[in-house]
Scaffold this active site. Structure first.
Site, PDB file in Angstrom:
ATOM      1  N   ILE A  71      11.480   6.719   7.815  1.00 24.47           N
ATOM      2  CA  ILE A  71      12.368   7.522   8.797  1.00 24.47           C
ATOM      3  C   ILE A  71      12.353   6.756  10.211  1.00 24.47           C
ATOM      4  CG2 ILE A  71      12.308   9.807   9.706  1.00 24.47           C
ATOM      5  CD1 ILE A  71      12.506  10.097   6.842  1.00 24.47           C
ATOM      6  N   CYS A 130       1.099   2.491  12.989  1.00 24.39           N
ATOM      7  CA  CYS A 130       2.370   1.769  13.858  1.00 24.39           C
ATOM      8  C   CYS A 130       2.108   0.419  13.978  1.00 24.39           C
ATOM      9  CB  CYS A 130       2.350   2.295  15.387  1.00 24.39           C
ATOM     10  SG  CYS A 130       3.282   4.078  15.299  1.00 24.39           S
ATOM     11  N   ILE A 191      -5.415  10.216   4.039  1.00 22.91           N
ATOM     12  CA  ILE A 191      -4.843   8.797   4.470  1.00 22.91           C
ATOM     13  C   ILE A 191      -3.374   8.903   4.929  1.00 22.91           C
ATOM     14  CG2 ILE A 191      -6.464   7.267   3.077  1.00 22.91           C
ATOM     15  CD1 ILE A 191      -4.252   7.479   0.884  1.00 22.91           C
ATOM     16  N   ASN A 192      -3.029   8.013   5.383  1.00 23.35           N
ATOM     17  CA  ASN A 192      -1.697   7.948   5.570  1.00 23.35           C
ATOM     18  C   ASN A 192      -0.912   7.444   4.378  1.00 23.35           C
ATOM     19  OD1 ASN A 192       0.963   7.911   6.924  1.00 23.35           O
ATOM     20  ND2 ASN A 192       0.024   7.141   8.801  1.00 23.35           N
ATOM     21  N   GLY A 241      -0.941  13.079  -1.586  1.00 22.79           N
ATOM     22  CA  GLY A 241      -0.591  13.576  -3.065  1.00 22.79           C
ATOM     23  C   GLY A 241      -0.829  14.808  -3.433  1.00 22.79           C
TER      24      GLY A 241
END
Lengths: 300, 252
Positions: A71, A130, A191-192, A241
């Site tokens: 995104i 990031c 987590i990411n 998940g």
């Protein structure tokens, strides 16, 4: 009725279920289907100091039992969020966790400063995945020392509890968790998404490169939560998940105090309210008094 | 808007890779505006995310969609059979605004007809339809549609004008006064680009239905965006601010 409430940074949340950042828009979009206050807290879309336009398409791609997104952190900026959307949460008296990011250390600091403490904002979730444009694009969350310093600086610029959201793409996530704790983090989100890519073999080109999510991520998250819980004494919000309440049980038993549901909402828009309902039913049926009793139950 | 259980009534191969799927819904959809879409769960367990499809037709508890097999999702859908269960989330997005104008021109290419079918049904007496497809066989996709005027182009020239639908549209454009005309379009990106070029000097108002890969369909993920001329926030969600956009406001 079993007690679903959990305490997070001295706030009682009515249940331990939240959305993962960026998977429930600005919070208002889901309202035609269910009320956002069904959840214990709402996590904002990732916000930055200035508005950010995001990436060109394709931004999403299905992979086997999951998806990849790119995104590119499109958002209206922290100021516009407070002006346009905070009244919606005020009206509902709904706890909010503000997810934020920057491309330089100073952007993180300035963004954190611009988030004025508010009775409903229970935490600032720092997206540490990031790219740091001043350090050749390596993400902030990959080096313990960089994590410790950045969190330390953010902590000195805000009174709101700080939650470090960690990337799983590291050597040893417990080392990163330790650094976040030393920097002063009040909690962790684990987590990411896991970075991934897929190739169009016909076109001999990348279809997409981005963050992978979906049920295939769950074992990675469970391991990270278990290892970080052993290392640091701060609460962990589990993510990665989760598709149903049974997945949640694993997260609590691995040591998570609360959980976030992301991609499941795209498969079934009612995934979150169903998980909350099913979790309560499970506790009742199995004689658990409180969801708190599940936390770390598998970690002896 | 609601998430509704549904069962397949028929899943018929119309021609080549094109299919018409009819579903019986457990509850009626809310009010449907032509151009709106649904997120459909693909029966079976090989496809993870839902897929977006324009509402092709809708009456009481029967809804249909027309689709072309393009990838793994539509391929799996083409294998679904009568009685299979699914879920329908909708109606979603912003459909066409139907203004009171003397001339309604609809331009569609290929499977784009699926996005404007309900619109043509609604404005049939005033609809001037330009439809472009590969060959005569694909005219089966126009099915039972009633309209005032029908202009057909085929790439191979087996029926009507030989060439693409925009070239055909250009030959007729002078018949329509821009002020009295509303154009609606749905088709491949190349067709929309051609349309924008064709209308450059004519400047008739034009609404286009665009397509994009989606994850949620509800405006939650910002996965399906169209770039617009809005400087503040150029990427608009196809599922929320679209799928119908003003042709003059999007980047093509």
């Amino acid at each position: 009725m079993a007690d679903l409430s959990v305490n997070l940074f001295h706030n009682m949340l009515k249940n331990p279920v939240m959305n993962a950042s960026g998977t429930l828009g600005y919070g208002v979009e889901i309202e035609p289907l269910w009320k956002v206050e069904t959840m214990g807290a709402y996590v904002t879309k990732g916000l930055s100091l200035m508005p950010h336009q995001g990436n060109p398409t394709p931004r999403v791609w299905e992979v086997r039992w999951g998806m990849i997104n790119s995104i590119g952190l499109q958002n209206i900026g922290v100021e516009a969020f407070f002006r346009d959307y905070m009244p919606f949460f005020e009206q509902k008296n709904m706890p909010v966790i503000v997810n934020f990011f920057g491309f330089t250390e100073d952007e993180y600091i300035q963004c954190a400063k611009n988030i004025v403490p508010h009775r409903l904002i229970i935490g600032l979730e720092m997206n540490l995945s990031c790219p740091n444009i001043k350090a050749g694009g390596i993400s902030f969350g990959k080096e313990p020392e960089a994590v410790r310093r950045l969190i330390d600086r953010v902590k000195s610029s805000t009174n709101i509890p700080v939650i470090a959201k960690l990337t799983p793409e590291v050597d040893n996530i417990a080392d990163i968790a330790q650094a976040a704790y030393e920097g002063g983090a009040d909690g962790l989100t684990l987590i990411n998404t896991l970075p991934g890519a897929c190739i169009d073999t016909h076109e001999r080109a990348f279809k997409i490169r981005g963050g992978m999510s979906g049920p295939s991520l769950k074992p990675v998250a469970i391991k990270a939560i278990y290892e970080c819980r052993k290392r640091v004494p701060i609460p962990i919000i589990g993510a990665g998940g989760i598709m149903d309440y049974e997945d949640c049980l694993s997260f609590f038993m691995a040591g998570a105090t609360a959980i976030q549901v992301g991609t499941a909402t795209f498969v079934d828009p009612f995934a979150i309210p169903k998980i909350i309902q099913d979790l309560g039913d499970f506790l009742d049926k199995n004689g658990w008094d409180s969801v708190i009793d599940l936390i770390g139950a598998a970690c002896t | 808007m609601d998430d509704i259980e549904a069962k397949i009534i028929t899943n018929r191969n119309i021609v080549k890779d094109y299919f018409l799927l009819r579903l019986r819904l457990a509850r009626p959809l809310g009010t449907v505006v032509p151009g709106q879409f649904v997120m459909l769960k693909i029966p079976g367990n090989t496809v993870f995310l839902r897929r977006p499809f324009s509402i092709y037709d809708y009456k009481r508890d029967v809804m249909s969609i027309m689709y072309k097999v393009k990838g793994s999702g539509t391929l799996a859908l083409s294998n679904a059979v009568k009685g299979d269960s699914t879920m329908v989330l909708g109606p979603l997005g912003r459909g066409f605004n139907i203004y009171n104008k003397p001339n309604h021109i609809v331009v569609a290419g290929g499977i784009g007809i699926a996005g404007v079918h309900l619109l043509i049904k609604k404005i049939k007496a005033n609809a001037h339809v330009f439809y472009g497809c590969t060959d005569e066989k694909e005219l089966l996709l126009l099915n039972d549609l009633k309209m005032q005027d029908k202009y057909i182009s085929t790439i191979d020239g087996s029926y009507g004008y030989k060439g693409n639908v925009i070239d055909l549209f250009r030959t007729r454009l002078k018949d329509y006064n821009a002020r009295d005309t509303q154009v609606y379009a749905c088709g491949p990106e190349g067709m929309l680009k051609g349309l924008k070029h064709a209308l450059e000097s004519h400047r008739a108002p034009c609404q286009v239905l665009v397509e994009e890969r989606m994850a949620c369909g509800l405006g939650l993920c910002f996965g399906c965006v169209k770039k617009t001329l809005d400087e503040k926030e150029p990427y608009k969600r196809v599922c929320k601010e679209g799928p119908v956009f003003n042709l003059w406001q999007i980047c093509l």
